[in-house]
Design a protein around this motif. Structure first.
Motif, PDB file in Angstrom:
ATOM      1  N   HIS A 185       0.545  -7.301   4.045  1.00  0.00           N
ATOM      2  CA  HIS A 185       1.792  -7.148   4.801  1.00  0.00           C
ATOM      3  C   HIS A 185       1.437  -6.839   6.250  1.00  0.00           C
ATOM      4  O   HIS A 185       0.778  -5.828   6.535  1.00  0.00           O
ATOM      5  CB  HIS A 185       2.618  -6.003   4.201  1.00  0.00           C
ATOM      6  N   ARG A 195       3.092  -9.931   0.405  1.00  0.00           N
ATOM      7  CA  ARG A 195       2.876  -9.114  -0.796  1.00  0.00           C
ATOM      8  C   ARG A 195       3.297  -9.821  -2.081  1.00  0.00           C
ATOM      9  O   ARG A 195       2.839  -9.456  -3.164  1.00  0.00           O
ATOM     10  CB  ARG A 195       3.605  -7.779  -0.656  1.00  0.00           C
ATOM     11  N   ASP A 216      -6.536  -6.605  -6.665  1.00  0.00           N
ATOM     12  CA  ASP A 216      -6.569  -5.162  -6.863  1.00  0.00           C
ATOM     13  C   ASP A 216      -7.616  -4.834  -7.921  1.00  0.00           C
ATOM     14  O   ASP A 216      -7.644  -5.435  -8.998  1.00  0.00           O
ATOM     15  CB  ASP A 216      -5.203  -4.647  -7.321  1.00  0.00           C
ATOM     16  N   PHE A 223      -1.245  -1.972 -11.895  1.00  0.00           N
ATOM     17  CA  PHE A 223      -0.060  -1.395 -11.246  1.00  0.00           C
ATOM     18  C   PHE A 223      -0.156  -1.508  -9.723  1.00  0.00           C
ATOM     19  O   PHE A 223       0.532  -0.797  -8.996  1.00  0.00           O
ATOM     20  CB  PHE A 223       0.090   0.079 -11.639  1.00  0.00           C
ATOM     21  N   GLY A 225       0.832  -3.499  -7.356  1.00  0.00           N
ATOM     22  CA  GLY A 225       1.963  -3.817  -6.489  1.00  0.00           C
ATOM     23  C   GLY A 225       2.707  -2.593  -6.007  1.00  0.00           C
ATOM     24  O   GLY A 225       2.733  -2.287  -4.808  1.00  0.00           O
ATOM     25  N   TRP A 226       3.278  -1.828  -6.918  1.00  0.00           N
ATOM     26  CA  TRP A 226       4.081  -0.680  -6.508  1.00  0.00           C
ATOM     27  C   TRP A 226       3.219   0.517  -6.125  1.00  0.00           C
ATOM     28  O   TRP A 226       3.571   1.279  -5.219  1.00  0.00           O
ATOM     29  CB  TRP A 226       5.058  -0.276  -7.620  1.00  0.00           C
ATOM     30  N   LEU A 227       2.045   0.665  -6.767  1.00  0.00           N
ATOM     31  CA  LEU A 227       1.208   1.826  -6.481  1.00  0.00           C
ATOM     32  C   LEU A 227       0.600   1.747  -5.091  1.00  0.00           C
ATOM     33  O   LEU A 227       0.523   2.755  -4.371  1.00  0.00           O
ATOM     34  CB  LEU A 227       0.104   1.933  -7.541  1.00  0.00           C
ATOM     35  N   HIS A 228       0.175   0.557  -4.679  1.00  0.00           N
ATOM     36  CA  HIS A 228      -0.385   0.388  -3.337  1.00  0.00           C
ATOM     37  C   HIS A 228       0.668   0.690  -2.285  1.00  0.00           C
ATOM     38  O   HIS A 228       0.387   1.371  -1.282  1.00  0.00           O
ATOM     39  CB  HIS A 228      -0.909  -1.041  -3.175  1.00  0.00           C
ATOM     40  N   ASP A 229       1.890   0.219  -2.495  1.00  0.00           N
ATOM     41  CA  ASP A 229       2.963   0.497  -1.542  1.00  0.00           C
ATOM     42  C   ASP A 229       3.277   1.988  -1.503  1.00  0.00           C
ATOM     43  O   ASP A 229       3.463   2.574  -0.429  1.00  0.00           O
ATOM     44  CB  ASP A 229       4.217  -0.289  -1.915  1.00  0.00           C
ATOM     45  N   ALA A 230       3.354   2.614  -2.666  1.00  0.00           N
ATOM     46  CA  ALA A 230       3.669   4.043  -2.719  1.00  0.00           C
ATOM     47  C   ALA A 230       2.578   4.865  -2.037  1.00  0.00           C
ATOM     48  O   ALA A 230       2.866   5.801  -1.274  1.00  0.00           O
ATOM     49  CB  ALA A 230       3.841   4.480  -4.168  1.00  0.00           C
ATOM     50  N   ARG A 233       2.665   5.278   1.738  1.00  0.00           N
ATOM     51  CA  ARG A 233       3.630   6.192   2.342  1.00  0.00           C
ATOM     52  C   ARG A 233       3.114   7.633   2.395  1.00  0.00           C
ATOM     53  O   ARG A 233       3.801   8.522   2.893  1.00  0.00           O
ATOM     54  CB  ARG A 233       4.950   6.132   1.561  1.00  0.00           C
ATOM     55  N   ARG A 238      -4.015   5.652   0.214  1.00  0.00           N
ATOM     56  CA  ARG A 238      -4.765   4.513  -0.301  1.00  0.00           C
ATOM     57  C   ARG A 238      -6.260   4.791  -0.325  1.00  0.00           C
ATOM     58  O   ARG A 238      -6.964   4.389  -1.253  1.00  0.00           O
ATOM     59  CB  ARG A 238      -4.453   3.271   0.531  1.00  0.00           C
TER      60      ARG A 238
END
Length: 333
Positions: A185, A195, A216, A223, A225-230, A233, A238
Motif C-alpha cells: 500500500h 493489498r 507473508d 492471517f 491480511g488483517w494482522l499486518h494492517d492492525a 497502527r 510490524r
C-alpha cells in the motif's frame, strides 16, 4: 508525507482471471531490473536528475546472472533509453538470448513535462489520461528507436499503475505488465493500494499481470491480511511481529530484504502454489553509493552472495529460470 485521499485499489484477481499454468511449465522464476537514472532517494524527485553513470556496472552483473543461466527483464526508463552508451550496454546484454528490453515509466523524467513534480504526479497512473498516454508514447518510441523493436513488457515507476493503465498498455501493443507490488500500500507516498493483489499471475484488460512476488511468512502467515494492517497502527508493531517470527511480509528483492527472509519467502511462495516467482532490483544498486541498499564494496559483495543463496534455494525446490519469451509462448499456446 502526502497521501492520496482515495488511492486507486485494483480488485483482487477473480478465479476466471487467474492464470492456470500448464503442468509442463512447472514452477519458474523471472528477474526484473528497473534500469534507470541515479538520484538521491532521500530527496524530493527532480526531473533534472538524469545521470546514468551507474550503467558502467551493468555488464559485469549481467555476466554473473548469465553464468547462472538467468536472463534479465530490463525495464528501461527514458534517461537510459536516450543515452547511447546505456543503449549499447543493454543491447549487448540482450544478445544472450534470455534477456529482454522492456519499458519503465518514470513520469517525472519522461516528456512531455506538463505536470508539477510531486509525490502524487510521480505515479503515472495519477496523471490525466492524456498526459499518461503522451509520456508512455514518448518512452515507447525512444526504446523502439534505440533498440530497433518496441517493448512488450512494462512497469510503471514507483508501482504507479492507474485505473486506465492496463487498457492503455494493451492498445500500444504491450503484452505483460509488472507494476503491481503484491500486498503493498503506497497511499502515504501518493501512490496506489495493492493489498488486494496476491503473488499469483492473472489476466486483465487484455494484459498479463505478473505482480512482484510478496508473501507473508511466520507462524501467523495465514492471517497476514488483517494482522499486518492492525500491526501497522501500533508503533513498531510490524517489527515486533517480525522479530518474534509471528508475521513478516517479504517481497522478493535483495534491496532491504535479508537473505534469511528471502529464503523463507521462497519456501512460502512454493508452498502456496505460486507458479511464477518474480524478483526485482534497481540498476543503480549495482554500483555502490547510489541507493540505500549498496553503499560500499562490502554491501555489493553481500548483494552477490544474496543471489547465490537464492539461486541455490530455488534449485532445491526445482524452480528454474524462465524468460519473457517463454512465458508468452506458454500463455499464447
Amino acid at each position: 508525507m502526502v497521501e492520496v485521499a482515495r488511492p486507486w485499489r485494483p480488485d483482487a484477481a477473480t478465479a476466471a482471471e487467474r492464470i492456470d499454468w500448464p503442468a509442463a511449465f512447472g514452477t519458474r522464476f523471472l528477474v526484473f531490473v528497473d534500469v534507470e537514472e541515479e538520484f538521491d532517494w532521500s530527496a524530493p524527485l527532480d526531473r533534472r536528475h538524469r545521470s546514468t553513470r551507474a550503467m558502467r556496472a551493468f555488464p559485469a552483473a549481467h555476466r554473473r546472472f548469465a553464468e547462472a543461466g538467468v536472463g534479465l527483464a530490463c525495464m528501461v526508463d527514458h534517461p537510459v533509453a536516450v543515452d547511447p552508451a546505456s543503449v549499447a550496454i543493454l543491447a549487448a546484454c540482450a544478445e544472450d538470448g534470455r534477456s529482454e528490453i522492456g519499458a519503465q515509466l518514470h513520469a517525472w523524467v519522461t516528456p512531455p513535462h506538463e505536470e508539477v513534480v510531486d509525490p502524487i504526479t510521480s505515479h503515472a497512473g495519477n496523471l490525466p489520461l492524456a498526459l499518461e498516454t503522451a509520456k508512455l508514447d514518448r518512452l515507447t518510441d525512444a526504446i523502439a528507436r534505440g533498440f530497433g523493436q518496441s517493448p512488450r513488457i512494462f512497469r510503471s515507476g514507483r508501482y504507479g499503475l492507474g485505473p486506465h493503465s492496463l487498457a492503455l498498455l494493451a492498445s500500444r501493443g504491450y503484452r505483460i505488465d509488472s507494476s503491481m507490488r503484491a500486498l503493498h500500500h503506497y497511499g502515504q507516498q501518493g501512490g496506489m493500494d495493492f493489498r488486494a493483489i496476491d503473488a499469483h499471475a492473472f489476466r486483465r484488460d487484455a494484459m498479463i499481470e505478473l505482480p512482484l512476488t510478496t508473501v507473508d511468512t511466520g507462524l501467523a502467515h495465514m492471517f497476514g491480511g488483517w494482522l499486518h494492517d492492525a500491526a501497522g497502527r501500533v508503533p513498531h508493531g510490524r517489527g515486533v511481529l517480525s522479530r518474534l517470527g509471528v508475521l513478516n511480509r517479504v517481497p522478493l528483492t535483495p534491496e532491504g530484504v535479508g537473505v534469511a527472509d528471502a529464503l523463507a519467502a521462497i519456501d512460502r511462495a512454493v508452498a502456496d502454489g505460486v507458479r511464477l516467482l518474480t524478483f526485482s532490483f534497481h540498476s543503480p544498486t549495482l554500483e555502490p553509493g547510489h541507493t540505500p541498499y549498496v553503499r560500499n564494496a562490502a554491501d555489493r559483495a553481500l548483494f552477490d552472495r544474496w543471489w547465490d543463496r537464492v539461486f541455490d534455494r530455488l534449485a532445491r525446490h526445482g524452480v528454474g529460470p524462465t524468460t519473457i519469451a517463454d512465458v508468452l509462448t506458454v500463455l499464447d499456446g
